[in-house]
Motif scaffolding. Structure first.
Motif, mmCIF file in Angstrom:
data_model
loop_
_atom_site.group_PDB
_atom_site.id
_atom_site.type_symbol
_atom_site.label_atom_id
_atom_site.label_comp_id
_atom_site.label_asym_id
_atom_site.label_seq_id
_atom_site.Cartn_x
_atom_site.Cartn_y
_atom_site.Cartn_z
ATOM 1 N N ALA A 34 0.857 -1.191 0.000
ATOM 2 C CA ALA A 34 0.000 0.000 0.000
ATOM 3 C C ALA A 34 0.894 1.242 0.000
ATOM 4 C CB ALA A 34 -0.905 -0.015 1.229
ATOM 5 N N LYS A 35 0.984 1.926 -1.105
ATOM 6 C CA LYS A 35 1.904 3.050 -1.266
ATOM 7 C C LYS A 35 1.574 4.224 -0.347
ATOM 8 C CE LYS A 35 2.857 1.883 -6.101
ATOM 9 N NZ LYS A 35 2.836 2.348 -7.514
ATOM 10 N N TRP A 36 0.347 4.264 0.147
ATOM 11 C CA TRP A 36 -0.051 5.393 0.993
ATOM 12 C C TRP A 36 0.204 5.126 2.471
ATOM 13 C CZ3 TRP A 36 -3.041 2.739 -2.451
ATOM 14 C CH2 TRP A 36 -3.840 1.718 -1.926
ATOM 15 N N ILE A 37 0.878 3.998 2.800
ATOM 16 C CA ILE A 37 1.227 3.707 4.187
ATOM 17 C C ILE A 37 2.739 3.543 4.299
ATOM 18 C CG2 ILE A 37 1.024 2.064 6.109
ATOM 19 C CD1 ILE A 37 -1.720 1.326 5.154
ATOM 20 N N THR A 38 3.364 4.289 5.200
ATOM 21 C CA THR A 38 4.809 4.181 5.437
ATOM 22 C C THR A 38 5.042 3.146 6.531
ATOM 23 O OG1 THR A 38 5.057 6.532 4.895
ATOM 24 C CG2 THR A 38 6.899 5.450 6.020
ATOM 25 N N THR A 76 3.765 5.985 12.405
ATOM 26 C CA THR A 76 3.573 6.349 11.003
ATOM 27 C C THR A 76 3.635 7.869 10.924
ATOM 28 O OG1 THR A 76 1.158 6.414 11.284
ATOM 29 C CG2 THR A 76 2.116 4.360 10.487
ATOM 30 N N THR A 129 1.595 9.986 9.602
ATOM 31 C CA THR A 129 0.315 10.653 9.828
ATOM 32 C C THR A 129 -0.684 9.733 10.538
ATOM 33 O OG1 THR A 129 -0.604 9.923 7.701
ATOM 34 C CG2 THR A 129 0.615 12.012 7.728
ATOM 35 N N SER A 147 -3.804 9.401 9.690
ATOM 36 C CA SER A 147 -4.624 8.719 8.679
ATOM 37 C C SER A 147 -3.967 7.417 8.229
ATOM 38 C CB SER A 147 -4.869 9.632 7.476
ATOM 39 O OG SER A 147 -3.645 10.006 6.864
ATOM 40 N N GLU A 148 -2.625 7.405 8.136
ATOM 41 C CA GLU A 148 -1.926 6.180 7.754
ATOM 42 C C GLU A 148 -2.089 5.115 8.828
ATOM 43 O OE1 GLU A 148 2.074 6.529 5.957
ATOM 44 O OE2 GLU A 148 1.781 8.683 6.121
ATOM 45 N N LEU A 199 -5.605 3.725 8.725
ATOM 46 C CA LEU A 199 -5.787 2.912 7.526
ATOM 47 C C LEU A 199 -5.118 1.547 7.706
ATOM 48 C CD1 LEU A 199 -6.813 2.652 4.653
ATOM 49 C CD2 LEU A 199 -4.690 3.726 3.856
ATOM 50 N N ASP A 203 -3.267 14.518 10.905
ATOM 51 C CA ASP A 203 -3.864 15.147 9.724
ATOM 52 C C ASP A 203 -5.383 15.003 9.675
ATOM 53 O OD1 ASP A 203 -3.595 12.405 9.404
ATOM 54 O OD2 ASP A 203 -3.430 12.536 7.233
#
Length: 230
Positions: free
Chosen positions: A168-172, A191, A193, A195-196, A199, A223
């Motif tokens: 998932a590219k939107w999660i570090t 993480t 943010t 939101s990450e 998620l 965020d």
């Protein structure tokens, strides 16, 4: 990660032909320690399914008829009066007489979530799995679905990190760890943010075999706060 019926179904199930005698059908279930068996017609197509309950109809009505011989008809309760289908199965001589038809079927590429819903809606304990041509591909039962919750904890944690969260590219995931014990998954670390982090928890909850998720994640930037200055 979505799990489909074909991932957990029993392949190459034992079957019986429509012409098999009652006693042989009973022996097939007893000898193979199974609770139901698909019935195939002469062309090899699914004709129906026979369960232990279908076989036991004969014994059920044997007792009912015995009581009718010794009790006044007025003492036989109306709710014990057999229906046509039940009488047919009680008098069955072959698999064709015994079977429930049509059988409830499902496709191999259907999700196990949908399979559970179909079982619940149809009030059945198993589904026959058929391919594009309507041929029997397998059987999925409640016991097959339970396998999703007896997965190895290490494998479960590894799948969540390597196959669910990292892609998932939107999660570090650099500072994120995943551990599992008895199916309970713990997400820990940080993480960038909020939101990450949220998620990551939601995605983990959707993985088959996860009993619960313990959220121990922190974040650098909230965020999602309505007070955040943009």
């Amino acid at each position: 990660m979505r799990v489909n019926v074909q991932d957990v179904m029993t392949r190459e199930p034992i079957t019986v032909p429509t012409t098999m005698p009652f006693k042989q059908v009973a022996s097939t279930l007893a000898d193979n320690k199974i609770s139901a068996v698909p019935v195939l017609d002469a062309a090899g197509d699914v004709a129906g399914v026979i369960s232990e309950a279908d076989l036991l109809r004969k014994e059920e009505f044997r007792e009912l008829y015995y009581r009718e011989c010794y009790e006044s008809p007025s003492r036989i309760r109306n709710d014990r009066a057999p229906g046509f289908d039940a009488r047919r199965k009680a008098q069955a001589l072959t698999a064709a007489d015994l079977m429930t038809s049509p059988a409830v079927t499902i496709r191999p590429d259907t999700s196990v979530v949908r399979a559970v819903r179909v079982m619940d809606e149809q009030r059945v304990k198993r589904l026959l799995v058929v391919d594009d041509e309507g041929r029997l591909a397998g059987v999925i039962s409640r016991s097959d679905l339970l396998r999703l919750f007896v997965r190895d904890d290490r494998d479960l944690a590894g799948e969540i990190l390597e196959e669910v969260l990292k892609p998932a590219k939107w999660i570090t995931t650099d500072a994120l760890t995943v551990a599992a014990e008895e199916g309970v998954v713990t997400l820990a670390g940080h993480t960038p943010t909020r939101s990450e982090a949220e998620l990551a928890v939601r995605m983990t909850q959707r993985v088959n075999g996860v009993v619960a998720v313990v959220d121990r994640l922190g974040w650098e930037d909230d965020d999602l706060s309505p007070r955040r200055t943009r």
